[in-house]
Structures are given as C-alpha cells and as structure tokens.
Design a protein around this motif. Structure first.
Motif, PDB file in Angstrom:
ATOM      1  N   SER A 152       0.826  -1.216   0.000  1.00 52.43           N
ATOM      2  CA  SER A 152       0.000   0.000   0.000  1.00 52.43           C
ATOM      3  C   SER A 152       0.855   1.258   0.000  1.00 52.43           C
ATOM      4  O   SER A 152       0.405   2.316  -0.421  1.00 52.43           O
ATOM      5  N   LEU A 153       2.120   1.143   0.448  1.00 48.28           N
ATOM      6  CA  LEU A 153       3.040   2.276   0.434  1.00 48.28           C
ATOM      7  C   LEU A 153       3.814   2.375  -0.875  1.00 48.28           C
ATOM      8  O   LEU A 153       4.695   3.209  -1.022  1.00 48.28           O
ATOM      9  N   GLY A 154       3.483   1.487  -1.826  1.00 46.66           N
ATOM     10  CA  GLY A 154       4.108   1.541  -3.140  1.00 46.66           C
ATOM     11  C   GLY A 154       5.315   0.638  -3.302  1.00 46.66           C
ATOM     12  O   GLY A 154       5.992   0.698  -4.320  1.00 46.66           O
ATOM     13  N   GLY A 155       5.576  -0.207  -2.322  1.00 45.82           N
ATOM     14  CA  GLY A 155       6.714  -1.116  -2.411  1.00 45.82           C
ATOM     15  C   GLY A 155       6.271  -2.513  -2.802  1.00 45.82           C
ATOM     16  O   GLY A 155       5.079  -2.788  -2.968  1.00 45.82           O
ATOM     17  N   GLU A 156       7.237  -3.369  -2.960  1.00 45.50           N
ATOM     18  CA  GLU A 156       6.980  -4.781  -3.236  1.00 45.50           C
ATOM     19  C   GLU A 156       7.880  -5.565  -2.285  1.00 45.50           C
ATOM     20  O   GLU A 156       9.092  -5.367  -2.283  1.00 45.50           O
ATOM     21  N   PRO A 157       7.278  -6.425  -1.461  1.00 39.04           N
ATOM     22  CA  PRO A 157       8.109  -7.169  -0.512  1.00 39.04           C
ATOM     23  C   PRO A 157       9.164  -7.997  -1.245  1.00 39.04           C
ATOM     24  O   PRO A 157       8.887  -8.618  -2.265  1.00 39.04           O
ATOM     25  N   SER A 158      10.395  -7.950  -0.736  1.00 41.13           N
ATOM     26  CA  SER A 158      11.442  -8.808  -1.271  1.00 41.13           C
ATOM     27  C   SER A 158      11.215 -10.210  -0.699  1.00 41.13           C
ATOM     28  O   SER A 158      10.160 -10.496  -0.145  1.00 41.13           O
ATOM     29  N   ARG A 159      12.189 -11.045  -0.812  1.00 38.91           N
ATOM     30  CA  ARG A 159      12.069 -12.394  -0.260  1.00 38.91           C
ATOM     31  C   ARG A 159      11.869 -12.304   1.254  1.00 38.91           C
ATOM     32  O   ARG A 159      12.563 -11.561   1.944  1.00 38.91           O
ATOM     33  N   VAL A 160      10.918 -13.086   1.751  1.00 38.59           N
ATOM     34  CA  VAL A 160      10.616 -13.092   3.178  1.00 38.59           C
ATOM     35  C   VAL A 160      10.725 -14.520   3.694  1.00 38.59           C
ATOM     36  O   VAL A 160      10.188 -15.450   3.088  1.00 38.59           O
ATOM     37  N   LEU A 161      11.426 -14.662   4.803  1.00 40.23           N
ATOM     38  CA  LEU A 161      11.508 -15.930   5.514  1.00 40.23           C
ATOM     39  C   LEU A 161      11.007 -15.694   6.928  1.00 40.23           C
ATOM     40  O   LEU A 161      11.134 -14.588   7.457  1.00 40.23           O
ATOM     41  N   LEU A 162      10.448 -16.716   7.529  1.00 39.47           N
ATOM     42  CA  LEU A 162       9.930 -16.610   8.888  1.00 39.47           C
ATOM     43  C   LEU A 162      10.547 -17.700   9.742  1.00 39.47           C
ATOM     44  O   LEU A 162      10.451 -18.889   9.409  1.00 39.47           O
ATOM     45  N   VAL A 163      11.209 -17.290  10.817  1.00 40.72           N
ATOM     46  CA  VAL A 163      11.640 -18.225  11.850  1.00 40.72           C
ATOM     47  C   VAL A 163      10.610 -18.088  12.955  1.00 40.72           C
ATOM     48  O   VAL A 163      10.538 -17.059  13.632  1.00 40.72           O
ATOM     49  N   GLY A 164       9.771 -19.111  13.076  1.00 42.88           N
ATOM     50  CA  GLY A 164       8.678 -19.067  14.037  1.00 42.88           C
ATOM     51  C   GLY A 164       8.886 -20.057  15.156  1.00 42.88           C
ATOM     52  O   GLY A 164       9.537 -21.082  14.981  1.00 42.88           O
ATOM     53  N   CYS A 165       8.312 -19.739  16.300  1.00 41.91           N
ATOM     54  CA  CYS A 165       8.372 -20.626  17.454  1.00 41.91           C
ATOM     55  C   CYS A 165       6.954 -20.872  17.945  1.00 41.91           C
ATOM     56  O   CYS A 165       6.170 -19.927  18.122  1.00 41.91           O
ATOM     57  N   GLU A 166       6.630 -22.135  18.152  1.00 42.04           N
ATOM     58  CA  GLU A 166       5.314 -22.497  18.688  1.00 42.04           C
ATOM     59  C   GLU A 166       5.213 -21.986  20.124  1.00 42.04           C
ATOM     60  O   GLU A 166       6.013 -22.349  20.980  1.00 42.04           O
ATOM     61  N   PRO A 167       4.243 -21.114  20.399  1.00 37.20           N
ATOM     62  CA  PRO A 167       4.102 -20.583  21.758  1.00 37.20           C
ATOM     63  C   PRO A 167       3.358 -21.556  22.674  1.00 37.20           C
ATOM     64  O   PRO A 167       2.604 -22.412  22.202  1.00 37.20           O
ATOM     65  N   ALA A 168       3.585 -21.392  23.959  1.00 35.25           N
ATOM     66  CA  ALA A 168       2.793 -22.113  24.960  1.00 35.25           C
ATOM     67  C   ALA A 168       1.682 -21.193  25.461  1.00 35.25           C
ATOM     68  O   ALA A 168       0.544 -21.610  25.618  1.00 35.25           O
ATOM     69  N   VAL A 169       2.024 -19.928  25.703  1.00 33.97           N
ATOM     70  CA  VAL A 169       1.086 -18.948  26.249  1.00 33.97           C
ATOM     71  C   VAL A 169       1.258 -17.634  25.503  1.00 33.97           C
ATOM     72  O   VAL A 169       2.348 -17.078  25.486  1.00 33.97           O
ATOM     73  N   LEU A 170       0.186 -17.151  24.886  1.00 32.60           N
ATOM     74  CA  LEU A 170       0.277 -15.873  24.186  1.00 32.60           C
ATOM     75  C   LEU A 170      -0.241 -14.702  25.010  1.00 32.60           C
ATOM     76  O   LEU A 170       0.159 -13.578  24.800  1.00 32.60           O
ATOM     77  N   GLU A 171      -1.126 -14.942  25.922  1.00 28.03           N
ATOM     78  CA  GLU A 171      -1.600 -13.883  26.810  1.00 28.03           C
ATOM     79  C   GLU A 171      -1.796 -14.477  28.182  1.00 28.03           C
ATOM     80  O   GLU A 171      -2.183 -15.634  28.314  1.00 28.03           O
ATOM     81  N   THR A 172      -1.502 -13.688  29.198  1.00 28.98           N
ATOM     82  CA  THR A 172      -1.745 -14.159  30.558  1.00 28.98           C
ATOM     83  C   THR A 172      -2.740 -13.226  31.230  1.00 28.98           C
ATOM     84  O   THR A 172      -2.704 -12.017  31.022  1.00 28.98           O
ATOM     85  N   ALA A 173      -3.615 -13.798  32.025  1.00 30.38           N
ATOM     86  CA  ALA A 173      -4.627 -13.002  32.715  1.00 30.38           C
ATOM     87  C   ALA A 173      -3.988 -12.083  33.751  1.00 30.38           C
ATOM     88  O   ALA A 173      -4.480 -10.996  34.014  1.00 30.38           O
ATOM     89  N   ASP A 174      -2.862 -12.524  34.337  1.00 31.67           N
ATOM     90  CA  ASP A 174      -2.231 -11.725  35.381  1.00 31.67           C
ATOM     91  C   ASP A 174      -1.189 -10.743  34.837  1.00 31.67           C
ATOM     92  O   ASP A 174      -0.530 -10.053  35.600  1.00 31.67           O
ATOM     93  N   GLY A 175      -1.032 -10.688  33.523  1.00 30.70           N
ATOM     94  CA  GLY A 175      -0.092  -9.759  32.917  1.00 30.70           C
ATOM     95  C   GLY A 175       1.363 -10.146  33.116  1.00 30.70           C
ATOM     96  O   GLY A 175       2.251  -9.305  33.020  1.00 30.70           O
ATOM     97  N   HIS A 176       1.622 -11.419  33.376  1.00 26.13           N
ATOM     98  CA  HIS A 176       2.992 -11.900  33.579  1.00 26.13           C
ATOM     99  C   HIS A 176       3.832 -11.648  32.330  1.00 26.13           C
ATOM    100  O   HIS A 176       3.436 -11.999  31.225  1.00 26.13           O
ATOM    101  N   LEU A 177       4.983 -11.032  32.534  1.00 24.29           N
ATOM    102  CA  LEU A 177       5.905 -10.804  31.432  1.00 24.29           C
ATOM    103  C   LEU A 177       6.900 -11.953  31.381  1.00 24.29           C
ATOM    104  O   LEU A 177       7.240 -12.538  32.390  1.00 24.29           O
TER     105      LEU A 177
END
Length: 175
Positions: free
Chosen positions: A107-132
C-alpha cells in the motif's frame, strides 16, 4: 546481499515476545556487512519501511502458532504471490501482523522482497495476570533460534546474488 533480521512481538503477551527476545540476542553478535538486526516489537510502519529500504531478504522472527509442541521452531518461506488472497490487518497499535505488514508495504508503493519466517510455537500468548516473560519451552528455543538464524544468514550470503538457496520448510522439535 542486504539481509534484515526482524524480531517482532508484544512483550506484554507472554510468548509473543519470542521475536523480541531473539533479536536481543542477535544484537549482541557481530554480523557481516549488509546484515541488519532490529527489534521492531509491534511497530508495523517501521518494519514496512525497513523492508522497503533496499532489502534483499527479510527474516521475520516471531511466535507462530501452528499446532506443534511449544518451543518447536519452524523455518517458513511464505508464498508472496498468494499475498492478495491473504487477509491481514494493515495497522494495529497493539500488535504486528506479518501479513498486514506485507500488505502495508504494497500500500506504500513497495513490493516485498524475499521473506523468511523463523517461528516458534508458543505455549502462552496472553496471561490473565499480565505476567511478562517467555514460557520455559519457548525460552529454551531462543538459543536454538539464534543458531538457526546464523546458519540461515551464512547460507544466504554464500548463494550467488542471482540464485536463492532452496529452503524447504523445516521444523526443529523442542528438546
């Protein structure tokens, strides 16, 4: 070859901070000329502009739920030709959606170059107690991700400018 290593994630959402933590470790290493490491957190616009800044390859590092055991690392090369068919939120002040960033680049007029993703399977994405902080399996995956990224950068730099090392999707199971 110009390579951007981009840690992304929200430190307030548990394991979503994986990419930010990996970027912190990557920033402590020496990299060859042309390799840039940055912690983008949830700054979509900053990442989009960095991707448009004459980058040949962008390696996104992020928590990536895919149904594997927590701490499993994945190396994924998304099909950018299918980008138009993917839904993505372009801008959200509280998160960074990689698909949304790719749409933002266009949308900004560019074209993404090659993209790779190093991903990690999460255990917890949000905590109710706000634990960092990361869960134990994701914390253990951080040094493995750093090693994976170092190998990936070496492979990318060894490839001739006109060729691209073939990368099949790879999984690294947690120990």
């Amino acid at each position: 070859m110009r390579i951007l290593l981009a840690g992304i994630g929200n430190i307030f959402f548990g394991d979503d901070a994986f990419g930010v933590e990996v970027a912190r470790h990557l920033l402590q290493r020496d990299w060859p000329e042309g390799v840039r490491v940055a912690d983008f957190g949830i700054r979509s616009y900053d990442l989009a502009y960095a991707m448009m800044d004459d980058t040949d390859v962008t390696v996104l590092v992020d928590a990536t739920p895919r149904g594997h055991p927590p701490g499993t690392l994945s190396l994924i090369e998304p099909n950018l030709s299918a980008l138009d068919a993917l839904d993505g939120e372009v801008v959200n002040g509280h998160s960074l959606d990689p698909v949304g960033v790719l749409h933002l680049v266009r949308s900004l007029g560019g074209e993404p170059s090659r993209v790779l993703l190093v991903g990690c399977e999460p255990a917890v994405l949000e905590t109710a107690d706000g634990h960092l902080g990361l869960s134990a399996p994701v914390e253990r995956a951080v040094p493995e991700a750093v090693t994976m990224i170092e190998s990936l950068v070496r492979a990318l730099l060894r490839a001739a400018p006109s060729e691209s090392p073939g990368l099949a999707e790879a999984l690294v199971e947690p120990r």
